[in-house]
Design an enzyme around this catalytic site. Sequence first.
Site, PDB file in Angstrom:
ATOM      1  N   HIS A   1       9.910  -3.681   5.893  1.00 50.63           N
ATOM      2  CA  HIS A   1       9.273  -4.398   6.867  1.00 50.63           C
ATOM      3  C   HIS A   1      10.498  -5.025   8.048  1.00 50.63           C
ATOM      4  O   HIS A   1      10.506  -6.171   8.008  1.00 50.63           O
ATOM      5  CB  HIS A   1       8.405  -5.475   6.344  1.00 50.63           C
TER       6      HIS A   1
ATOM      7  N   HIS B   1      14.087  -5.319   0.534  1.00 47.32           N
ATOM      8  CA  HIS B   1      13.651  -6.552   1.600  1.00 47.32           C
ATOM      9  C   HIS B   1      15.205  -7.301   2.035  1.00 47.32           C
ATOM     10  O   HIS B   1      15.880  -7.748   1.321  1.00 47.32           O
ATOM     11  CB  HIS B   1      12.952  -7.533   0.744  1.00 47.32           C
TER      12      HIS B   1
ATOM     13  N   HIS C   1       0.980  -5.523  -1.994  1.00 44.43           N
ATOM     14  CA  HIS C   1       0.921  -6.616  -3.091  1.00 44.43           C
ATOM     15  C   HIS C   1      -0.406  -6.700  -3.601  1.00 44.43           C
ATOM     16  O   HIS C   1      -1.342  -7.052  -2.926  1.00 44.43           O
ATOM     17  CB  HIS C   1       1.406  -7.907  -2.446  1.00 44.43           C
ATOM     18  N   LEU C   2      -0.505  -6.120  -4.798  1.00 42.09           N
ATOM     19  CA  LEU C   2      -1.638  -5.996  -5.412  1.00 42.09           C
ATOM     20  C   LEU C   2      -2.015  -7.130  -6.386  1.00 42.09           C
ATOM     21  O   LEU C   2      -3.317  -7.270  -6.859  1.00 42.09           O
ATOM     22  CB  LEU C   2      -2.031  -4.675  -6.135  1.00 42.09           C
ATOM     23  N   ARG C   3      -1.025  -8.038  -6.684  1.00 37.37           N
ATOM     24  CA  ARG C   3      -1.257  -9.355  -7.507  1.00 37.37           C
ATOM     25  C   ARG C   3      -1.772  -9.215  -8.949  1.00 37.37           C
ATOM     26  O   ARG C   3      -1.635  -9.972  -9.569  1.00 37.37           O
ATOM     27  CB  ARG C   3      -2.160 -10.245  -6.832  1.00 37.37           C
TER      28      ARG C   3
ATOM     29  N   ASP D   1      11.940  -6.599  -3.923  1.00 39.56           N
ATOM     30  CA  ASP D   1      10.861  -6.859  -3.056  1.00 39.56           C
ATOM     31  C   ASP D   1      11.253  -8.204  -2.420  1.00 39.56           C
ATOM     32  O   ASP D   1      12.233  -8.137  -1.712  1.00 39.56           O
ATOM     33  CB  ASP D   1       9.614  -7.178  -4.049  1.00 39.56           C
TER      34      ASP D   1
ATOM     35  N   ASP E   1       2.488  -4.375   4.121  1.00 42.56           N
ATOM     36  CA  ASP E   1       3.038  -5.224   3.620  1.00 42.56           C
ATOM     37  C   ASP E   1       1.647  -6.312   3.184  1.00 42.56           C
ATOM     38  O   ASP E   1       1.802  -7.489   3.198  1.00 42.56           O
ATOM     39  CB  ASP E   1       4.061  -6.015   4.264  1.00 42.56           C
TER      40      ASP E   1
ATOM     41  N   ASN F   1       6.436  -7.603  -7.380  1.00 44.71           N
ATOM     42  CA  ASN F   1       6.269  -9.224  -7.718  1.00 44.71           C
ATOM     43  C   ASN F   1       4.939  -9.762  -8.087  1.00 44.71           C
ATOM     44  O   ASN F   1       4.250 -10.680  -7.840  1.00 44.71           O
ATOM     45  CB  ASN F   1       6.523 -10.036  -6.624  1.00 44.71           C
TER      46      ASN F   1
HETATM   47  O1  DOR Z   1       4.843 -12.140   3.816  1.00 46.73           O
HETATM   48  C1  DOR Z   1       5.177 -11.763   2.614  1.00 46.73           C
HETATM   49  N1  DOR Z   1       4.549 -11.769   1.569  1.00 46.73           N
HETATM   50  N2  DOR Z   1       6.412 -11.194   2.537  1.00 46.73           N
HETATM   51  C2  DOR Z   1       7.149 -10.975   1.336  1.00 46.73           C
HETATM   52  O2  DOR Z   1       8.242 -10.359   1.282  1.00 46.73           O
HETATM   53  C3  DOR Z   1       6.318 -11.218   0.012  1.00 46.73           C
HETATM   54  C4  DOR Z   1       4.835 -11.140   0.345  1.00 46.73           C
HETATM   55  C5  DOR Z   1       3.810 -11.710  -0.740  1.00 46.73           C
HETATM   56  O3  DOR Z   1       4.218 -11.078  -1.952  1.00 46.73           O
HETATM   57  O4  DOR Z   1       3.143 -12.893  -0.514  1.00 46.73           O
END
Ligand code: DOR
Length: 424
Positions: free
Chosen positions: A233, A180, A61-63, A153, A306, A93
Amino acid sequence: MAHVDLLIRNVSWQDRDCDLLVGDGKVVELADAGAVQASGARVVDGGGLMLLPSLIDAHVHLREPGQEYKEDIASGLSAAAGGGFGQVMAMANTSPVNDNASVTRLMLQKAAQAFPKGPWVRPVGALTMGLQGKELAPAGELARAGCVALSNDGVPVENTELFRRAVEYAADFGLKVVDHCEDPWLGRGGVMNEGEVSGRLGLKGVPTASEAMQVARDILLASYLNLPIHLAHISCRESVELIARAKERGIPVTAETCPHYLLWDETRVGNYDTSVRVNPPLRTRDDVLALRQAVRTGVIDILVTDHAPHAAHEKEVTFADAPNGISGLDTALSLTYELVRSGELDAADIARLWCWRTAEIFGLPANRMRPGDPADFVLFDPDLAWVATAEALLSKGKNTPCLDKEVPGRVMAHYLGGEAVFSR
Ligand code: DOR
């Protein structure tokens, strides 16, 4: 022999002392140490270092866009470069969600600006618009823009008919679906594994059946449609057993797990440490043992981080209020090496679990150390331990149970296309 411009001398490759000869960004040869002369080449001493192919992380997840205070593409890629990852598959996401070509292109542009020679972002497009599970996202548009897979996701698709159509639609464009696995109802609102420990701590739990049910659904669909589904995961024994049986029957499912599920169990939540709050949650010791076995035997195909960076203030709340996620890119290789040191994995498993099998599943390039392969590799010092302080972690996300702890093994240099993208 082809032109050689870089020679990594005396590096250890699967218990053999080797010289890696590189020319024009490609592997020329991996030879026994001292066996080949390469005059005029730049020489790097690899003595005491382990050679690995540059790793691929199929789940990060690079945000960016939208939550750059947690991580941005540049900071995520610097953690990738320093962690030994040359390709990272970035989940959808973001905000806005990566459900159209403009978001995919933005991610790729930001990556190219920050790291023009790699690490490479391989975007994973959304399966449904806004991850809402109501309307399919445009798979063709996303594939053309550069997405390498599709996933809803962290938000499982409740509507099974829609999910089935999504798998078929993705396959039309050669994309695999990453799922997921979490039942949308069972364990909803849970914050850790359901069992004796959650009961004692007074925290709402998520039963393993929540994951395994969705794994079973996906296996049935993959079998019925004869189309591949990649299971994200995996955290528990029930899922492992279902996947093992599915594979025996030739059903085209593949699966991943993360170092944290191989190392730690639910008892780590004991002091309400929010750094171990993650979804799916850490499970029992028995689940950890089942996962280790599955990773060794290939029932679980690959490892992923993850990588889920969060800001410090978001995790400095009660366990029940904290967001899910562990920041993983900086420490993944060290944690994997911890499993090698304790005899749970062989050193040779690292290349398979973190690169070669991942490349096979998602159709990505990889260095198999054969002539002509991309000269994408990591020089890793197995004997150098380091303390994962906030400063040492290159990700903005300091949310790891390793924070301020010593971990074994250090990436000393990382080359992509024969050029160093990281060295210390
Ligand atoms: O722990 C998690 N964080 N599991 C996920 O499925 C999403 C991820 C997140 O985007 O923070």
